[in-house]
Design a protein around this motif. Sequence first.
Motif, PDB file in Angstrom:
ATOM      1  N   UNK A  23      45.999  65.271  25.848  1.00 17.76           N
ATOM      2  CA  UNK A  23      46.155  65.387  24.390  1.00 17.76           C
ATOM      3  C   UNK A  23      46.032  63.909  23.781  1.00 17.76           C
ATOM      4  N   UNK A  24      45.071  63.627  22.952  1.00 21.17           N
ATOM      5  CA  UNK A  24      45.104  62.561  22.383  1.00 21.17           C
ATOM      6  C   UNK A  24      45.442  62.360  21.036  1.00 21.17           C
ATOM      7  N   UNK A  30      60.578  70.138  33.924  1.00 18.14           N
ATOM      8  CA  UNK A  30      61.179  70.281  32.620  1.00 18.14           C
ATOM      9  C   UNK A  30      62.355  71.500  32.593  1.00 18.14           C
ATOM     10  N   UNK A  31      63.311  71.190  31.866  1.00 14.33           N
ATOM     11  CA  UNK A  31      64.408  71.991  31.609  1.00 14.33           C
ATOM     12  C   UNK A  31      64.195  72.644  30.487  1.00 14.33           C
ATOM     13  N   UNK A  76      47.489  76.600  26.508  1.00  9.06           N
ATOM     14  CA  UNK A  76      48.738  77.080  26.258  1.00  9.06           C
ATOM     15  C   UNK A  76      49.573  75.739  25.952  1.00  9.06           C
ATOM     16  N   UNK A  77      50.342  76.015  24.757  1.00  3.25           N
ATOM     17  CA  UNK A  77      51.278  74.640  24.545  1.00  3.25           C
ATOM     18  C   UNK A  77      52.699  75.157  24.969  1.00  3.25           C
ATOM     19  N   UNK A  78      53.262  74.210  25.768  1.00  5.76           N
ATOM     20  CA  UNK A  78      54.917  74.762  25.937  1.00  5.76           C
ATOM     21  C   UNK A  78      55.490  73.526  24.736  1.00  5.76           C
ATOM     22  N   UNK A 103      62.772  68.679  19.791  1.00  5.14           N
ATOM     23  CA  UNK A 103      62.283  67.460  20.013  1.00  5.14           C
ATOM     24  C   UNK A 103      60.897  67.354  19.290  1.00  5.14           C
ATOM     25  N   UNK A 104      60.214  68.378  19.212  1.00  8.13           N
ATOM     26  CA  UNK A 104      58.652  68.519  18.923  1.00  8.13           C
ATOM     27  C   UNK A 104      57.886  68.148  20.178  1.00  8.13           C
ATOM     28  N   UNK A 105      58.202  67.869  21.187  1.00  9.18           N
ATOM     29  CA  UNK A 105      57.425  67.473  22.333  1.00  9.18           C
ATOM     30  C   UNK A 105      56.641  68.582  22.937  1.00  9.18           C
TER      31      UNK A 105
END
Length: 254
Positions: free
Chosen positions: A15-16, A62-63, A83-85, A90-92
């Motif tokens: 992602x840019x 990742x946890x 898909x976005x995890x 945190x917004x990450x």
Amino acid sequence: MAAKTIKFNAGKVQYDEETKRCTPLPFKGVVSIKPNADEEEFYDFTWTPKSNTTRSLDKDELLIIPGDVSFKQVQSCKTGRVFALTFLSSGAKNLYWLQDIGDDDELDKLTEKDKSLVKSVEELITPKDDDDEIKEEEPIELKEEPKDNPSFPLHSISDLLTPQLVEQHLDSLTPDQIQSLYGPHLPPTSSVSKHDVLQVVRSGFFQQTANKLSEQLRESRGVGYLLAQAFHYDYNGEGIDDFLNGIRRVAKDD
């Protein structure tokens, strides 16, 4: 019911931030979601490149804490099923594209297998019902909390530190005061607003962490003593009430 392990084929997406463009990387990989070995309520999310990948790629490890993440399809991507995890505290964001065979005519259309996968992931990342039962009791106990020293026993820190009470506190502050008090404790950003603070307090991560600390304080494992040393207040015993009274004294001194 024992928690299950979920596996599915997926690639990574780059992602840019400047152009806001998603570029699926042309490499094969697999996602695995399984119960964490130390905390049974948490999950380990791992993306691993497949062995036949020629380029050296780092694993994603990742946890996942139920209530702190979402798993949503990126609707703006029409060239694949992305898909976005997203971590709410945190917004990450971590982006992945599904690599099992899909619809050749509608590349972004989910298959029945995809829908079943998404449902399974959502079941894992949704907090259990017992957390909801605790939240329903909050307004009752909040009405009994006008005193500096509560006379009723607290089951959890979150019973007292409710989003409603936090919002009342934030409403009494100016934007500059909110930035000064809470900016250093939140992910780096240009400014911190009332909404940003409330989003953290309402997140499943915050609620579960507060409940976990409360459990340790109730079980008198010496946690109260360690917290007294960390926050520099006089140790008067274990338990949630003694911890909160110590924090109140520190706040008044400040």
